[in-house]
Write a protein that holds these residues in place. Sequence first.
Motif, mmCIF file in Angstrom:
data_model
loop_
_atom_site.group_PDB
_atom_site.id
_atom_site.type_symbol
_atom_site.label_atom_id
_atom_site.label_comp_id
_atom_site.label_asym_id
_atom_site.label_seq_id
_atom_site.Cartn_x
_atom_site.Cartn_y
_atom_site.Cartn_z
ATOM 1 N N LEU A 20 37.193 36.800 26.672
ATOM 2 C CA LEU A 20 38.602 37.765 27.174
ATOM 3 C C LEU A 20 38.978 37.053 28.489
ATOM 4 C CD1 LEU A 20 38.189 41.402 25.890
ATOM 5 C CD2 LEU A 20 39.495 39.726 24.969
ATOM 6 N N SER A 21 40.215 36.602 28.656
ATOM 7 C CA SER A 21 40.765 35.773 29.562
ATOM 8 C C SER A 21 41.989 36.751 30.059
ATOM 9 C CB SER A 21 41.064 34.511 29.595
ATOM 10 O OG SER A 21 39.677 33.777 29.349
ATOM 11 N N ALA A 22 42.115 36.782 31.375
ATOM 12 C CA ALA A 22 43.312 37.637 31.982
ATOM 13 C C ALA A 22 43.720 36.660 33.223
ATOM 14 C CB ALA A 22 43.058 39.261 32.422
ATOM 15 N N TRP A 23 45.076 36.888 33.375
ATOM 16 C CA TRP A 23 45.946 36.297 34.469
ATOM 17 C C TRP A 23 45.861 37.417 35.721
ATOM 18 C CZ3 TRP A 23 47.915 31.784 36.114
ATOM 19 C CH2 TRP A 23 48.802 31.948 37.382
ATOM 20 N N HIS A 24 45.694 37.019 36.910
ATOM 21 C CA HIS A 24 45.588 37.966 37.988
ATOM 22 C C HIS A 24 46.502 37.359 39.304
ATOM 23 C CE1 HIS A 24 42.442 40.739 36.538
ATOM 24 N NE2 HIS A 24 42.049 39.702 35.914
ATOM 25 N N PRO A 25 47.443 37.921 39.807
ATOM 26 C CA PRO A 25 48.257 37.439 40.615
ATOM 27 C C PRO A 25 47.618 37.025 41.995
ATOM 28 C CG PRO A 25 48.533 40.029 40.709
ATOM 29 C CD PRO A 25 47.611 39.254 39.573
ATOM 30 N N PRO A 26 48.134 36.227 42.868
ATOM 31 C CA PRO A 26 47.413 35.640 44.018
ATOM 32 C C PRO A 26 47.178 36.767 45.029
ATOM 33 C CG PRO A 26 49.902 34.861 44.086
ATOM 34 C CD PRO A 26 49.364 35.662 42.826
ATOM 35 N N GLY A 27 46.502 36.713 45.921
ATOM 36 C CA GLY A 27 45.873 37.898 46.896
ATOM 37 C C GLY A 27 44.330 37.830 46.792
ATOM 38 N N VAL A 28 43.819 38.923 46.380
ATOM 39 C CA VAL A 28 42.525 38.988 46.167
ATOM 40 C C VAL A 28 42.020 38.672 45.014
ATOM 41 C CG1 VAL A 28 40.804 40.832 46.370
ATOM 42 C CG2 VAL A 28 42.588 41.118 47.586
ATOM 43 N N ALA A 29 40.972 37.603 44.760
ATOM 44 C CA ALA A 29 40.509 37.077 43.714
ATOM 45 C C ALA A 29 39.701 38.221 43.019
ATOM 46 C CB ALA A 29 39.668 35.942 44.096
ATOM 47 N N PRO A 30 39.796 38.173 41.677
ATOM 48 C CA PRO A 30 39.123 39.309 40.806
ATOM 49 C C PRO A 30 37.581 38.954 40.836
ATOM 50 C CG PRO A 30 40.315 37.514 39.394
ATOM 51 C CD PRO A 30 40.729 37.286 40.690
ATOM 52 N N ASP A 31 36.947 39.896 40.403
ATOM 53 C CA ASP A 31 35.351 39.775 40.373
ATOM 54 C C ASP A 31 34.978 38.789 39.288
ATOM 55 O OD1 ASP A 31 35.257 41.873 42.438
ATOM 56 O OD2 ASP A 31 34.827 43.328 40.805
ATOM 57 N N GLY A 32 33.826 38.102 39.919
ATOM 58 C CA GLY A 32 33.455 37.103 38.788
ATOM 59 C C GLY A 32 32.820 35.949 39.636
ATOM 60 N N GLY A 94 47.852 31.929 41.394
ATOM 61 C CA GLY A 94 47.119 33.108 40.754
ATOM 62 C C GLY A 94 45.792 32.725 40.372
ATOM 63 N N PHE A 95 44.970 33.711 39.342
ATOM 64 C CA PHE A 95 43.768 33.346 39.318
ATOM 65 C C PHE A 95 43.534 33.793 37.709
ATOM 66 C CE2 PHE A 95 43.399 34.627 43.625
ATOM 67 C CZ PHE A 95 42.544 33.922 44.028
ATOM 68 N N CYS A 96 42.925 32.905 36.904
ATOM 69 C CA CYS A 96 42.353 33.508 35.502
ATOM 70 C C CYS A 96 41.021 33.742 35.648
ATOM 71 C CB CYS A 96 42.467 32.040 34.587
ATOM 72 S SG CYS A 96 42.096 32.383 33.117
ATOM 73 N N ARG A 97 40.854 35.000 35.298
ATOM 74 C CA ARG A 97 39.252 35.589 34.969
ATOM 75 C C ARG A 97 38.951 35.548 33.506
ATOM 76 N NH1 ARG A 97 36.968 40.623 33.949
ATOM 77 N NH2 ARG A 97 35.128 40.983 35.384
ATOM 78 N N SER A 98 37.842 35.007 33.217
ATOM 79 C CA SER A 98 37.316 34.997 31.770
ATOM 80 C C SER A 98 35.811 35.495 31.671
ATOM 81 C CB SER A 98 37.225 33.551 31.452
ATOM 82 O OG SER A 98 38.848 33.114 31.360
#
Length: 165
Positions: A20-32, A94-98
């Motif tokens: 499952l992958s999700a886009w996250h806006p720039p700023g704080v990187a998501p956990d992972g 942004g970031f992609c969290r998978s």
Amino acid sequence: MRPAADGEAFPVRTNGGDWLSAWHPPGVAPDGVPHGACGFCVAKDGGVILISNDGVRWDWPGGRPEPGETWEETFRREVLEETCAVVGDARLLGFCRSACFSGPEAGLVLVRSVWLGEVDALPWEPRFEIAHRRIVLADTVLSVMAIEPGWEPVFHRAALEAGLL
């Protein structure tokens, strides 16, 4: 194709697993686990640089971090190594969290930063694993890229954030 919304998860099948992958806006990187950087490289003439191992499937440059590198340092190094281009201004898109939930990498959560870089293209000298470089018009970049099924929303969101759509 509709671009990914912030935090919207979408299924991707890759490397023998379901993610499952999700886009996250720039700023704080998501956990992972930091898994590197990639992005669009726009030359001074407005063309976008793509790379290929085989001259058939074209992709944006990027790769994994070396010890101690920041997200941006990884992006700049990978672009130079893979495209023979020097990044001037760089903007985090942004970031992609998978998150992998089945297969050999089940439980793994990877985060990749996605960038827009204004670049100066140097003379092409194939190095490392990259054998080909190509510069395409910005408005054709997504149609030229080899985007694996499921990843379309993140590529479209990145292109939208980069101003290429």
